[in-house]
Write an enzyme that holds these catalytic residues in place. Structure first.
Site, mmCIF file in Angstrom:
data_model
loop_
_atom_site.group_PDB
_atom_site.id
_atom_site.type_symbol
_atom_site.label_atom_id
_atom_site.label_comp_id
_atom_site.label_asym_id
_atom_site.label_seq_id
_atom_site.Cartn_x
_atom_site.Cartn_y
_atom_site.Cartn_z
ATOM 1 N N GLU A 219 0.948 -1.319 -0.109
ATOM 2 C CA GLU A 219 0.059 0.060 -0.013
ATOM 3 C C GLU A 219 1.037 1.222 -0.035
ATOM 4 O O GLU A 219 1.518 1.563 0.964
ATOM 5 C CB GLU A 219 -0.743 -0.109 1.217
ATOM 6 C CG GLU A 219 -1.631 -1.102 1.365
ATOM 7 C CD GLU A 219 -2.905 -1.101 0.376
ATOM 8 O OE1 GLU A 219 -3.429 0.250 0.013
ATOM 9 O OE2 GLU A 219 -3.719 -1.886 0.023
ATOM 10 N N CYS A 253 -2.338 9.601 2.396
ATOM 11 C CA CYS A 253 -1.946 8.980 1.167
ATOM 12 C C CYS A 253 -2.733 9.281 0.106
ATOM 13 O O CYS A 253 -2.105 9.011 -1.034
ATOM 14 C CB CYS A 253 -1.676 7.608 1.328
ATOM 15 S SG CYS A 253 -3.085 6.631 1.877
HETATM 16 P P1 NAD Z 1 8.226 4.494 5.211
HETATM 17 O O1 NAD Z 1 8.224 3.794 4.070
HETATM 18 O O2 NAD Z 1 9.351 5.676 5.711
HETATM 19 O O3 NAD Z 1 7.887 3.734 6.558
HETATM 20 C C1 NAD Z 1 6.891 2.949 6.720
HETATM 21 C C2 NAD Z 1 7.474 1.563 7.579
HETATM 22 O O4 NAD Z 1 8.384 0.903 6.963
HETATM 23 C C3 NAD Z 1 7.748 2.200 8.929
HETATM 24 O O5 NAD Z 1 7.204 0.984 9.990
HETATM 25 C C4 NAD Z 1 9.251 1.942 8.863
HETATM 26 O O6 NAD Z 1 9.904 1.752 10.045
HETATM 27 C C5 NAD Z 1 9.425 0.708 8.031
HETATM 28 N N1 NAD Z 1 10.806 0.840 7.214
HETATM 29 C C6 NAD Z 1 11.510 1.457 6.987
HETATM 30 N N2 NAD Z 1 12.806 1.175 6.418
HETATM 31 C C7 NAD Z 1 12.316 -0.062 6.213
HETATM 32 C C8 NAD Z 1 13.201 -1.175 5.283
HETATM 33 N N3 NAD Z 1 14.150 -0.905 4.920
HETATM 34 N N4 NAD Z 1 12.490 -2.387 5.339
HETATM 35 C C9 NAD Z 1 11.236 -2.510 6.092
HETATM 36 N N5 NAD Z 1 10.692 -1.712 6.858
HETATM 37 C C10 NAD Z 1 11.055 -0.695 6.569
HETATM 38 O O7 NAD Z 1 6.850 5.421 4.992
HETATM 39 P P2 NAD Z 1 6.127 6.510 5.883
HETATM 40 O O8 NAD Z 1 7.029 7.759 5.618
HETATM 41 O O9 NAD Z 1 5.954 6.008 7.292
HETATM 42 O O10 NAD Z 1 4.891 6.709 5.194
HETATM 43 C C11 NAD Z 1 4.672 7.922 4.093
HETATM 44 C C12 NAD Z 1 4.461 6.990 2.868
HETATM 45 O O11 NAD Z 1 3.419 5.902 3.102
HETATM 46 C C13 NAD Z 1 3.760 7.890 1.853
HETATM 47 O O12 NAD Z 1 4.290 7.707 0.678
HETATM 48 C C14 NAD Z 1 2.319 7.458 1.678
HETATM 49 O O13 NAD Z 1 1.629 8.018 0.597
HETATM 50 C C15 NAD Z 1 2.192 6.067 2.121
HETATM 51 N N6 NAD Z 1 1.217 5.722 2.681
HETATM 52 C C16 NAD Z 1 0.255 4.887 1.853
HETATM 53 C C17 NAD Z 1 -0.866 4.410 2.304
HETATM 54 C C18 NAD Z 1 -1.661 3.435 1.464
HETATM 55 O O14 NAD Z 1 -2.765 3.054 2.099
HETATM 56 N N7 NAD Z 1 -1.517 3.424 0.271
HETATM 57 C C19 NAD Z 1 -1.398 4.863 3.489
HETATM 58 C C20 NAD Z 1 -0.717 5.755 4.286
HETATM 59 C C21 NAD Z 1 0.654 6.033 3.732
#
Ligand code: NAD
Length: 473
Positions: A219, A253
């Site tokens: 997502e 998002c």
């Molecule tokens: P992020 O990708 O930085 O982090 C998300 C999660 O991934 C966190 O729990 C983080 O600790 C973990 N993470 C970080 N590095 C990782 C790695 N190398 N391997 C595995 N996990 C890792 O995202 P964010 O900044 O928390 O969220 C913002 C983004 O999420 C935006 O792009 C937004 O559009 C998207 N988003 C999408 C939806 C949807 O439903 N499609 C909903 C909310 C947010």
């Protein structure tokens, strides 16, 4: 990696083994128990709504209680209730037809839980985006491990405690930690990995999961456009777009990322949006109803975007605010950017904040082509009173979901699958789509002790000739 993170990594490995063992002993969790699991989630939400709102607000620096109630807590309660109401039907074994040449026999599809699943969630709706996938996983009869974002630590710790009180560790557990923990988490051999977050990290997660052939749902984010067609009432569009954009200060998002209007209407649309924002948040810098930016890094990223667009010649419109107070509260007032350069960050990167570019188009096909020429967005919003034109825009584009004369709300319709396409994600959830994400559809074909198909075996005879002729005709 810190010592605490190293400990969490060891802990999650042993928890996975424990959950897997528990799953082996209960591969088909009875529907009544699943309903009780879902009721526990709804109950946890109802009883702890104040604590959840407070934790989220502490993590953001400020988040309006009303936003957290509607977009996080009530959302999860409704999702859990809806799932509990329908899982009996969703989980039923289905019969499908059998071709004449394979008769007599019975073909069925058993909807079985996949097993132990991992859920990685982001910071922007830190409660909902961990709990809604959990609702789907529990409805499907799975066990789950959740890894919330490190950017919202108070909410993560609260979820860990509440989940710990409501569920045994071998059923549901929460693992806290940063990217190192996330990385190790995504390497675990789950039966399904459900990731919500950025496209950049999503790619890493998909690669890590591929090592173990773990199926993934991604997502992700992207730039969701709002296209306002000629003649659509400006005020109505501005009200709708402004609401969706400035909720949670644009850290959503599916928030409209940029707006496209007929050439010459950019300023009028931009001014209308700012006027509405000023009405909704009269004191954006100190207004409790207006959410702060989650971290200094994101604050600087967003102010950098504004300055880059300004330097590139774009005009910036901002809701009235006290600049010093806003900065102290890590708030960015509602901001419209008129016709920023095409190569500026606000037009090339997901904004994820309260900045709204408004750009002009010459004709509707040019607007649609612009969308089609870029990564498929998570959502596309069309404002049009002309149904044929709206359909044409949908026919000429692709996106995860669509809002017509509205935005954000499609994700609140429980029976609409929610997910992206291409760079905005793969797979979906909510309602039955979520149930199916965590379900394996197991095909079963049963015959009696003897079946005519035995006659198809060598040495080939008349029966083989008749059947193969029929199949080839
Ligand atoms: P992020 O990708 O930085 O982090 C998300 C999660 O991934 C966190 O729990 C983080 O600790 C973990 N993470 C970080 N590095 C990782 C790695 N190398 N391997 C595995 N996990 C890792 O995202 P964010 O900044 O928390 O969220 C913002 C983004 O999420 C935006 O792009 C937004 O559009 C998207 N988003 C999408 C939806 C949807 O439903 N499609 C909903 C909310 C947010």
């Amino acid at each position: 990696m810190s010592e605490a993170e190293a400990k969490q990594i060891e802990r999650m490995k042993s928890l996975l083994a424990t959950q897997r063992d528990a799953f082996r002993h209960e591969r088909h969790r009875p529907i009544d128990l699943r309903k009780a699991d879902l009721a526990r989630i709804a109950d946890l939400c109802r009883k702890n709504s104040d604590a959840i709102c407070e934790a989220i607000s502490r993590d953001f620096g400020n988040r309006a209680r009303q936003e957290s109630v509607i977009a996080e807590i009530a959302f999860v309660i409704q999702d859990a209730d809806h799932t509990a109401k329908h899982i009996g039907k969703w989980a039923k074994t289905r019969s499908v037809g059998v071709p004449m040449t394979l008769m007599p026999g019975k073909a069925t599809i058993r909807r079985e839980p996949k097993g132990v699943v991992g859920i990685v969630s982001p910071w922007n709706y830190p409660f909902q985006l961990a709990m809604a996938p959990l609702v789907a996983a529990l409805g499907a009869g799975c066990r789950a491990m959740i890894k919330p974002s490190e950017l919202t630590p108070a909410t993560a710790e609260l979820m860990k405690r509440l989940i710990g009180e409501a569920f045994e560790e071998d059923h549901v557990c929460v693992i806290t930690g940063g990217p190192a923990v996330g990385e190790a988490f995504s390497r675990l051999k789950f039966d399904h990995l459900f990731y919500t977050g950025s496209t950049q990290v999503g790619r890493l997660v998909a690669m890590a999961a591929a090592e173990n052939l773990v199926p993934v749902t991604l997502e992700l984010g992207g730039k969701s456009p709002a296209i306002v067609t000629p003649g659509y009432p400006k005020l109505s569009a501005a009200k709708s777009i402004g609401w969706g954009k400035f909720l949670n200060a644009g850290q959503t998002c599916v928030a409209p990322d940029y707006v496209m209007v007929p050439n010459g209407e950019e300023r009028a649309m931009g001014e209308a949006i700012i006027k509405i924002a000023e009405h909704e948040f009269p004191e954006s810098s100190s207004d409790d109803a207006y959410t702060a930016i989650v971290s200094d890094r994101h604050y600087e990223r967003l102010t950098g975007m504004i300055e880059e667009a300004r330097a590139g010649g774009a005009e910036i419109l901002q809701a009235e605010h006290d600049a010093q107070a806003a900065q102290a509260a890590r708030k960015i007032p509602p901001t419209v950017i008129l016709n920023p350069p095409a190569d500026s960050k606000v037009m090339t990167e997901e904004i994820f904040g309260p900045l709204l570019p408004v750009v002009g188009y010459s004709e509707i096909d040019a607007a649609t082509n612009y969308v089609a020429d870029h990564d498929h967005p998570l959502a596309l919003y069309v404002y049009s009173t002309d149904k044929e034109m709206a359909t044409r825009i949908l026919d000429q584009s692709q996106s995860g979901g669509v809002g017509i004369n509205t935005n954000l709300l499609h994700l609140s319709v429980p029976d609409l699958p929610f997910g992206g396409i291409g760079a905005s994600g793969q797979g979906s959830y909510h309602g039955e789509a979520g149930f199916l994400t965590f379900t394996h559809e197991r095909s079963v074909f049963a015959t009696g002790k003897w079946h005519p198909s035995r006659l198809l075996a060598p040495p080939y005879g008349k029966f083989y000739e008749t059947v193969s002729k029929k199949q080839m005709s």
